[in-house]
Design an enzyme around this catalytic site. Structure first.
Site: not given
Ligand code: COA
Length: 327
Positions: A124, A249, A279
């Site tokens: 990520c 993030h 996500n």
């Protein structure tokens, strides 16, 4: 014997460097998987998922190369530049189309390019890693770099698992990163890090589905976000109050809130899109950046902090003084 001079102190991650994020584009597949859909086969509820994560829905479908190409074309249009002017393609992804080869060459090919093209796997944190690498290549003489974050996490997510199945989705975001000749657009500082001790708190075997120790990921994420944000602020000679917008993030809004309590950032100065994307790993920061621009939340001269963390663990932050696209 002659005494060796002591090596000079290394000013790692301390800018400024003249670069500009000249165009941003995104791609999200049409198919939506709402929390309520998950309740058909999982013991969960929309309320529980939203309360614990801030997520209501995520997108499914597409391929990593397909989403990358769509996002890249949108970024090129936003920057009003031709694909032929791109010197390098960097594709941050943890869900490439194939084990071999990387996905970036296929993306470059579709754009009519034969320039360097490689995948960057930092989970990520990948897109922020890509931004920092792009800056390094620009300092070595390149002028224009395409930095994409793209994922089809659907392929590695078990949507029957109550831990991971509620979190992940597909999407892509791309940025045109240019050498800035005006002196207005600058990368002020960056910080990259990893701690491989934590590999097994979030991982997937070849061809398998993700396995996660959610509580430990939560705990580690809060810590590394604080440490990396602080490192980039110190290197830029800035304080929390100098930052106009933070783009973290998009993993879990509770992680962001817990980290902000420690660092001192406010949610008002934070870009969030995960309610409608889930996500999306390496795609999440450019997706949130695009949304912030579309909502006129970034003005010329603003200082924007990108702050990523993810499996590995890896983390990455960078502070940009904005001279780019208006969205
Ligand atoms: N729906 C409803 N209830 C659930 C559930 C779900 N999807 N998942 C777990 N529960 C229940 C458990 O059964 C347990 O119930 P009990 O207290 O009656 O035994 C309770 O909720 C707590 O379970 P736990 O597994 O400890 O959940 P949690 O509070 O840690 O929340 C996450 C789970 C995944 C939301 C949370 O750990 C998280 O977001 N971690 C970070 C993950 C992440 O962001 N990963 C990507 C990083 S890049």
């Amino acid at each position: 014997m002659q005494e060796q001079p002591s090596s000079p102190a290394r000013a790692v991650g301390v800018g400024p460097w003249d670069i500009n994020l000249a165009g941003i584009g995104i791609a999200l597949p049409d198919k939506r998987l709402h929390n309520n859909d998950l309740t058909a086969w999982m013991d969960t509820s929309d309320e529980w998922i939203f309360e614990r994560t801030g997520i209501r829905e995520r997108r499914l479908g597409g391929t990593t190369s397909g989403l990358s190409i769509e996002a890249a074309r949108a970024a090129l249009a936003d920057a009003q530049v031709d694909a032929s002017t791109i010197d390098q393609v960097i594709l941050a992804t943890t869900s490439p189309d194939y084990m071999l080869p990387g996905t970036a060459p296929a993306v470059a090919h579709e754009l009519g390019l034969t320039c360097g093209a490689f995948d960057l796997q930092a989970a990520c944190s990948g897109w922020v890693y890509g931004l920092v690498v792009a800056n390094g290549l620009i300092q070595q003489g390149m002028n224009r770099i395409l930095v994409i974050g793209a994922e089809t996490l659907e392929r590695m997510t078990d949507y029957h698992d109550r831990g991971t199945g509620i979190l992940f989705g597909n999407g892509a975001g791309a940025a045109i990163v240019d050498r800035d000749t005006t002196g207005a657009g600058r990368l002020l500082s960056w910080d990259l890090g990893s701690n491989g001790k934590h590999i097994h708190i979030l991982y997937s075997e070849h061809g398998g589905k993700m396995k996660m120790d959610g509580r430990e990921v939560f705990r580690q994420a809060v810590t590394v976000m604080q440490e990396s944000a602080t490192a980039s602020l110190e290197r830029a000679g800035l304080t929390v109050d100098d930052i106009d917008l933070v783009i973290p993030h998009q993993a879990n809004v509770r992680i962001v809130e817990a980290a902000w309590k420690r660092i001192g950032f406010s949610m008002e100065k934070t870009a969030m899109v995960l309610e409608h994307t889930g996500n999306t790993s390496a795609a999440s920061i450019p997706l949130a950046l695009h949304d912030a621009l579309a909502n006129d939340r970034i003005a010329k001269g603003d200082k924007v902090l990108f702050l990523g963390f993810g499996a590995g663990m890896t983390w990455a932050s960078a502070i940009v003084e904005w001279n780019g696209t208006s969205g």
